[in-house]
Every structure is written in C-alpha cells, then in structure tokens.
Design a protein around this motif. Structure first.
Motif, PDB file in Angstrom:
ATOM      1  N   GLY A   1       0.865  -1.431   0.113  1.00 18.72           N
ATOM      2  CA  GLY A   1       0.251  -0.452   0.359  1.00 18.72           C
ATOM      3  C   GLY A   1       0.501   1.266  -0.216  1.00 18.72           C
TER       4      GLY A   1
ATOM      5  N   GLY B   1       2.829   4.776   0.839  1.00 20.77           N
ATOM      6  CA  GLY B   1       3.517   5.409   2.665  1.00 20.77           C
ATOM      7  C   GLY B   1       3.146   6.775   1.660  1.00 20.77           C
TER       8      GLY B   1
ATOM      9  N   HIS C   1       9.448  -7.806   0.677  1.00 15.96           N
ATOM     10  CA  HIS C   1       9.515  -6.416  -0.033  1.00 15.96           C
ATOM     11  C   HIS C   1      10.849  -5.411  -0.491  1.00 15.96           C
TER      12      HIS C   1
ATOM     13  N   GLU D   1       4.727   8.210  -1.470  1.00 13.61           N
ATOM     14  CA  GLU D   1       3.135   7.843  -2.263  1.00 13.61           C
ATOM     15  C   GLU D   1       2.084   8.226  -2.446  1.00 13.61           C
TER      16      GLU D   1
ATOM     17  N   PHE E   1       5.612   3.551  -4.795  1.00 14.82           N
ATOM     18  CA  PHE E   1       7.170   3.251  -5.152  1.00 14.82           C
ATOM     19  C   PHE E   1       7.841   4.657  -5.440  1.00 14.82           C
TER      20      PHE E   1
END
Ligand code: URA
Length: 279
Positions: free
Chosen positions: A135, A137, A247, A140, A147
C-alpha cells in the motif's frame, strides 16, 4: 448526496470502525449495513444497538487475512477471468476507465484515514511484468504514484538490474490509499480495493507478476504462509505466473537479504529471457 448527509454517514463509518465493524461495502454495492445506518440516522436510535445487524453474512476479519465462508480468497477466486484479452493499444484507455470508476473513492475506511491521493498504479499498460506492493506510504500518498519513496528507489534499482526500465513495467499495490502510520491494510480494506487491482491485472495481462512481500502474496494468492515458504517456486495468479520476493522496505531494513531477493528476480529473468542490463 447532500454534504450534511455525507458527513453524517462519514461520522457513522468512523464510529463503527472504532467499534471494529468494517463491512459496509461488499461486492461493489453498499451493504445492507449502510441502509441500516441511513435508517438509524433518520430515527436516531442508540448507535450501539445498530452495530449488531451490520455483519450480514459470515465475513470474519482474522489476523492476517479475511475469511469468507471459511477461507482466504485468492485473486483467482475473486472474479471470473475475462474471456477476451484487451488489445495492447486499448489497454491505456481500459485502465483509465477503471481509474475513473474508482473516482474519489469512499468505499472503505481508508478514505477517511488521512489519505491525500489515491495511488492507482503506474507504468506501461502493455508491461510484461507487474510488481505488486502492499500500500502507498507517505511519499506515494503525496504524489499519487506507487513506490516513489526510499523503497521505490530500491525497487527501481532492482528493476534496472533485471535489464528493465521503470517505465517499461507496471507497478501497483494491494490497496490504493495509504494506511495510517504505514500499517498493513486491514482485510476489509484489501478486500474492498482488490476488485480494482484484479481488473488492472486482467487488462495488463503481464507475463509475470512479482508479489513484493508477505502481504501482497497473501492477498494475491489467498494463502497465509511465511514468505520463505512462498519464494523460489512459481505460483499462478489470473493466468499469469507469479513469483514472491521480499518487499524493498524490508530489504532496506535488512540489506543482507538483498542477495536472496536477487535470486528471486533471477528466476523471473530466466522465465522472461532477460539477461540483465545491456545484455
Ligand atoms: N510500499 C508499498 O508497498 N507500496 C508503495 O507504493 C510504497 C511503499
């Protein structure tokens, strides 16, 4: 809907969220719960009484996933796959139509949890590889693109090391709105949002999907397993081969695992016939 009614409903949604009740929306339609809320708003019944009828079918939030009728739901089980593939030249427009349908989304509590921009997804609509994260951050959320923060810089490097460009791949997330304090998406948030990611995947139809991290893998595959047990083998998701890797945010915290992630990407490169930069 009048502004006043909307803010009243918003207050109710937040109130029920505090009570741990999230299932206001299901199958793309306002659930009966919302109708209950509207009725309750009209007659001003004690709200705690209204909480009971909200759960109208056996959808139970559990730690780490949502159980619908007793099982986690994979992307394959969420919707039938389309019979006809969208032509490459039509994919940008098809994605735009999905984005327009999402609009200024208020389908789940994340809409009221401080979100600034909805992060739809980004990249080449005809991409051969799609990366799926968890999701947005803070960065973003501010820019409306997936990303683009520190984890994004590392993802860009990983993409380049594969011999690809950021513009040439497609990048999206399980949820399109930033969860507060960067927590993992709640099951109801993911389940509400993924109907759109499913459709994005069906439009782009990449050759390979790369799940970034355990949360992405769990919702894409509908299994709750350790990342270690999901890596190194091919999975299937909506007719596409799916690989699982760490991730990038995890790799920033534990750079020693970058070598392991590189092994995962090499598996993807072998499948796609990629030899690395400039080769
Ligand atoms: N982490 C994610 O999972 N997605 C982003 O877009 C950024 C960070």
């Amino acid at each position: 809907m009048a502004d006043e009614t909307q803010s009243q409903l918003r207050a109710y949604v937040e109130y029920f969220r505090d009570l741990g009740v999230y299932d206001f929306y299901r199958n793309g339609e306002p659930a009966e719960a919302l109708v209950v809320l509207e009725a309750e708003a009209a007659v001003a019944v004690e709200p705690v009484v209204a909480a009971a009828p909200v759960v109208v079918e056996p959808v139970v939030a559990v730690a780490g996933g949502t159980v619908v009728a007793g099982k986690l739901v994979s992307f394959d089980d969420l919707a039938l796959r389309p019979e006809v593939q969208v032509l490459v030249g039509d994919r940008a427009a098809a994605l735009k139509a999905i984005q327009d349908e999402i609009g200024d989304c208020t389908r789940c509590p994340l809409a009221y949890a401080g979100r600034r921009k909805i992060v739809f997804g980004d990249g080449d609509p005809g991409a051969r590889v799609m990366f799926v994260g968890e999701g947005p951050g803070a960065d973003e959320d501010e820019l409306g693109l997936p990303f683009v923060g520190k984890a994004g810089q590392l993802l860009n490097n990983m993409i380049q090391a594969m011999g690809l460009t950021r513009e040439g791949v497609y990048i999206a997330n399980i949820v399109k709105c930033r969860p507060p304090a960067n927590r993992a998406p709640e099951p109801v948030e993911a389940n509400t949002c993924t109907q759109f990611l499913v459709r994005q995947m069906d439009v782009v139809q990449p050759q390979v999907v790369v799940a970034l991290g355990a949360t992405a893998a769990m919702y894409l595959l509908g299994v709750k397993q350790s990342l270690a047990s999901l890596r190194g083998v091919w999975h299937s998701c909506r007719g596409t081969k799916l690989a699982v890797t760490y991730h990038p945010a995890f790799l920033l915290r534990d750079p020693r695992m970058k070598g392991e992630a590189w092994k995962d990407l090499q598996m993807v490169m072998a499948e796609m016939g990629l030899k690395g930069p400039g080769k």
